[in-house]
Design a protein around this motif. Structure first.
Motif, short mmCIF file in Angstrom:
data_model
loop_
_atom_site.label_atom_id
_atom_site.label_comp_id
_atom_site.label_asym_id
_atom_site.label_seq_id
_atom_site.Cartn_x
_atom_site.Cartn_y
_atom_site.Cartn_z
N UNK A 263 10.02 -20.51 -18.32
CA UNK A 263 11.36 -20.48 -18.17
C UNK A 263 12.21 -19.31 -18.44
N UNK A 264 11.62 -18.19 -19.25
CA UNK A 264 12.39 -17.12 -19.51
C UNK A 264 11.98 -16.01 -18.35
N UNK A 265 11.32 -16.54 -17.33
CA UNK A 265 11.04 -15.39 -16.23
C UNK A 265 11.92 -15.55 -15.32
N UNK A 266 12.97 -14.47 -14.96
CA UNK A 266 13.73 -14.49 -13.91
C UNK A 266 13.25 -14.63 -12.40
N UNK A 267 12.02 -14.07 -12.32
CA UNK A 267 11.58 -14.18 -11.00
C UNK A 267 11.18 -15.59 -10.45
N UNK A 268 10.80 -16.47 -11.58
CA UNK A 268 10.37 -17.90 -11.20
C UNK A 268 11.64 -18.53 -10.70
#
Length: 289
Positions: A263-268
């Motif tokens: 959830x902390x990954x902006x690309x996802x």
């Protein structure tokens, strides 16, 4: 900027008949590196609906991943059910149609839709029954499912296939009834923007969590050692003790641990192939960039 959630939950879902479902499991994580806790009870789909609505009322800071497809393929054929005048224009209309046709089915079941004279033409069903519009090979795929397969994130299957252990069509149909009953009270990404507060739902694929953890030899975890190995991939050294190590409970636990990190990954949250038009009709599986 992306929203930072405080807690994370994974719901392993089921399309089976009946009230209480051994195939439904719920696990909650308090954040990356924290051991997820399984809510040990025999769930019904209605109880999951009530659980989600309770979190909406309490404005819980909770991201929920649910393991079913939130829409059918649309882009490949210009519609969900080509040739059917009632074929919906977008995912929300699809959820409503499924729930309306299945209004007489108890426990959020979806048998009436599977057997509907028009809808059934698009499904592969038990007993060698394959609709004349099922499509070639293993059936039609959403864009995100094709990208998932091409990127080796996992062997995503067609929602129109209702046969075999890997089928997800029945759980997706019962899941669509759930989403319609939520009626926007818990936003569902990417159909809805992430709310500034309160819970939100994303579609997840538990195989992605297992592969990201480094589990080889298949994604299933049927004993304590296998679950321990999966959680170690997320820096968790103290796995929970379970009364029973079944696929559904372990999937929910491991995927809650994955979601807390992912959830902390902006690309996802911003997949390169996802547009607002695609989101409205096919949605997306969180975790496929």
């Amino acid at each position: 900027m992306i929203r930072r959630f405080r807690r994370f939950a994974c719901i392993d879902w089921s399309g089976a008949k009946g009230d209480r479902q051994k195939g439904v499991a719920v696990a909650v994580s308090d954040g990356p590196g924290r051991t997820p806790k399984l809510i040990e009870r025999t769930w019904s789909r209605g109880a999951v609906l009530d659980w989600l609505l309770d979190h909406a009322r309490r404005d819980s800071d909770l991201l929920v991943g649910i393991d079913f497809s939130t829409a059918f393929p649309f882009l490949d054929a210009g519609g969900y059910f080509p040739g059917w005048a009632e074929s919906p224009a977008d995912a929300r209309a699809l959820w409503r149609l499924v729930d309306e046709i299945c209004a007489g089915d108890p426990h959020l079941e979806a048998g009436a839709f599977v057997d509907h004279v028009e809808a059934s033409r698009h499904f592969r069903r038990h007993g060698g029954r394959q609709g004349d519009l099922f499509g070639a090979g293993n059936g039609r795929y959403r864009l995100v499912e094709r990208l998932c397969r091409d990127g080796r994130h996992g062997p995503a299957t067609s929602c129109f296939n209702l046969v075999g252990a890997a089928q997800v069509g029945k759980s997706s149909l019962t899941g669509m009834r759930l989403l319609h009953r939520l009626d926007g009270r818990v936003p569902v990404w990417p159909f809805d923007p992430l709310p500034e507060t309160g819970p939100a739902i994303v579609e997840i694929y538990t195989t992605v969590a297992a592969r990201t953890a480094g589990l080889g030899g298949g994604s299933k975890m049927r004993d304590a050692d296998r679950l321990r190995a999966g959680l170690a991939g997320y820096g968790i050294r103290r796995p929970p003790r379970l009364a029973r190590y079944d696929d559904h409970s372990t999937d929910a636990i491991l995927t809650a641990a994955w979601l807390a990190e992912a959830a902390a990954r902006a690309d996802l949250w911003h997949p390169s192939a996802l547009s607002s038009e695609i989101a409205a009709v096919e949605g997306w599986t969180f975790g496929i960039p």
